[in-house]
Write an enzyme that holds these catalytic residues in place. Sequence first.
Site, PDB file in Angstrom:
ATOM      1  N   CYS A 239       3.237  -3.079   4.112  1.00 18.68           N
ATOM      2  CA  CYS A 239       2.447  -1.995   4.427  1.00 18.68           C
ATOM      3  C   CYS A 239       3.135  -1.086   5.459  1.00 18.68           C
ATOM      4  O   CYS A 239       4.234  -1.263   5.564  1.00 18.68           O
ATOM      5  CB  CYS A 239       0.839  -2.317   4.810  1.00 18.68           C
ATOM      6  SG  CYS A 239       0.854  -2.984   6.376  1.00 18.68           S
TER       7      CYS A 239
ATOM      8  N   ASP B 255       0.881  -1.056  -0.122  1.00 19.90           N
ATOM      9  CA  ASP B 255      -0.045  -0.006   0.040  1.00 19.90           C
ATOM     10  C   ASP B 255       0.877   1.147  -0.153  1.00 19.90           C
ATOM     11  O   ASP B 255       2.095   1.105  -0.187  1.00 19.90           O
ATOM     12  CB  ASP B 255      -0.989   0.088   1.148  1.00 19.90           C
ATOM     13  CG  ASP B 255      -0.240   0.197   2.639  1.00 19.90           C
ATOM     14  OD1 ASP B 255       0.867   0.189   2.627  1.00 19.90           O
ATOM     15  OD2 ASP B 255      -0.984   0.331   3.475  1.00 19.90           O
TER      16      ASP B 255
ATOM     17  N   HIS C  41       6.009 -30.749  10.620  1.00 21.80           N
ATOM     18  CA  HIS C  41       5.328 -29.275  10.498  1.00 21.80           C
ATOM     19  C   HIS C  41       4.375 -29.286   9.361  1.00 21.80           C
ATOM     20  O   HIS C  41       3.497 -28.562   9.408  1.00 21.80           O
ATOM     21  CB  HIS C  41       6.823 -28.287  10.196  1.00 21.80           C
ATOM     22  CG  HIS C  41       7.747 -28.108  11.271  1.00 21.80           C
ATOM     23  ND1 HIS C  41       7.633 -27.610  12.395  1.00 21.80           N
ATOM     24  CD2 HIS C  41       8.883 -28.790  11.279  1.00 21.80           C
ATOM     25  CE1 HIS C  41       8.481 -27.748  13.153  1.00 21.80           C
ATOM     26  NE2 HIS C  41       9.432 -28.380  12.515  1.00 21.80           N
TER      27      HIS C  41
HETATM   28  C1  RB5 Z   1      -1.664   2.899   6.303  1.00 21.04           C
HETATM   29  O1  RB5 Z   1      -1.786   4.178   6.749  1.00 21.04           O
HETATM   30  C2  RB5 Z   1      -1.622   1.998   7.406  1.00 21.04           C
HETATM   31  O2  RB5 Z   1      -2.511   1.856   8.203  1.00 21.04           O
HETATM   32  C3  RB5 Z   1      -1.196   0.656   6.664  1.00 21.04           C
HETATM   33  O3  RB5 Z   1       0.098   0.887   5.885  1.00 21.04           O
HETATM   34  C4  RB5 Z   1      -0.800  -0.552   7.570  1.00 21.04           C
HETATM   35  O4  RB5 Z   1       0.170  -0.074   8.546  1.00 21.04           O
HETATM   36  C5  RB5 Z   1      -1.995  -1.212   8.249  1.00 21.04           C
HETATM   37  O5  RB5 Z   1      -1.740  -2.198   9.112  1.00 21.04           O
END
Ligand code: RB5
Length: 142
Positions: free
Chosen positions: A63, A8, A131
């Site tokens: 993210c 993201d 596993h």
């Molecule tokens: C985005 O602002 C942020 O919430 C996302 O990148 C992540 O850290 C979510 O877990």
Amino acid sequence: MKIAIASDHGGFELKEALKKHYAALDLLDLGTYSTDSVDYPDYAHKMAHTILSGQADLGILVCGTGIGISIAANRHKGIRAALLYSDEAAKMAKAHNNANIIVFGGRTMAFDDVIKRIDIFMQTAYEGGRHQQRLDKIEETE
Ligand code: RB5
């Protein structure tokens, strides 16, 4: 081995740095393609479909913290997304969990640490045996 990568906006910078570092591997980039705000589940789902359909053998997700995108990816049956928060976790994610997606926090992890953990994960072999029985049980939960 085909490797896909996605993030993201919170992971965009790290994703771009990883693409540059691993340019020789020609990573399949599933987005996002700018720092504009997006929703991390969209990229987790896109990655899960890419792995489950066999278009890539391993996924790298990023993210801000690596947490949200891990939660979303792990909703998919057959996906084992592991947040590599330490070198030991990187080793165990392969040796014991045979993760098919590895996850990083673009706002919480240093680039050099991430590279080191990817290298450790890649150099480790899945141990199988007891596993595998545990991985099979993960799929039985729903
Ligand atoms: C985005 O602002 C942020 O919430 C996302 O990148 C992540 O850290 C979510 O877990």
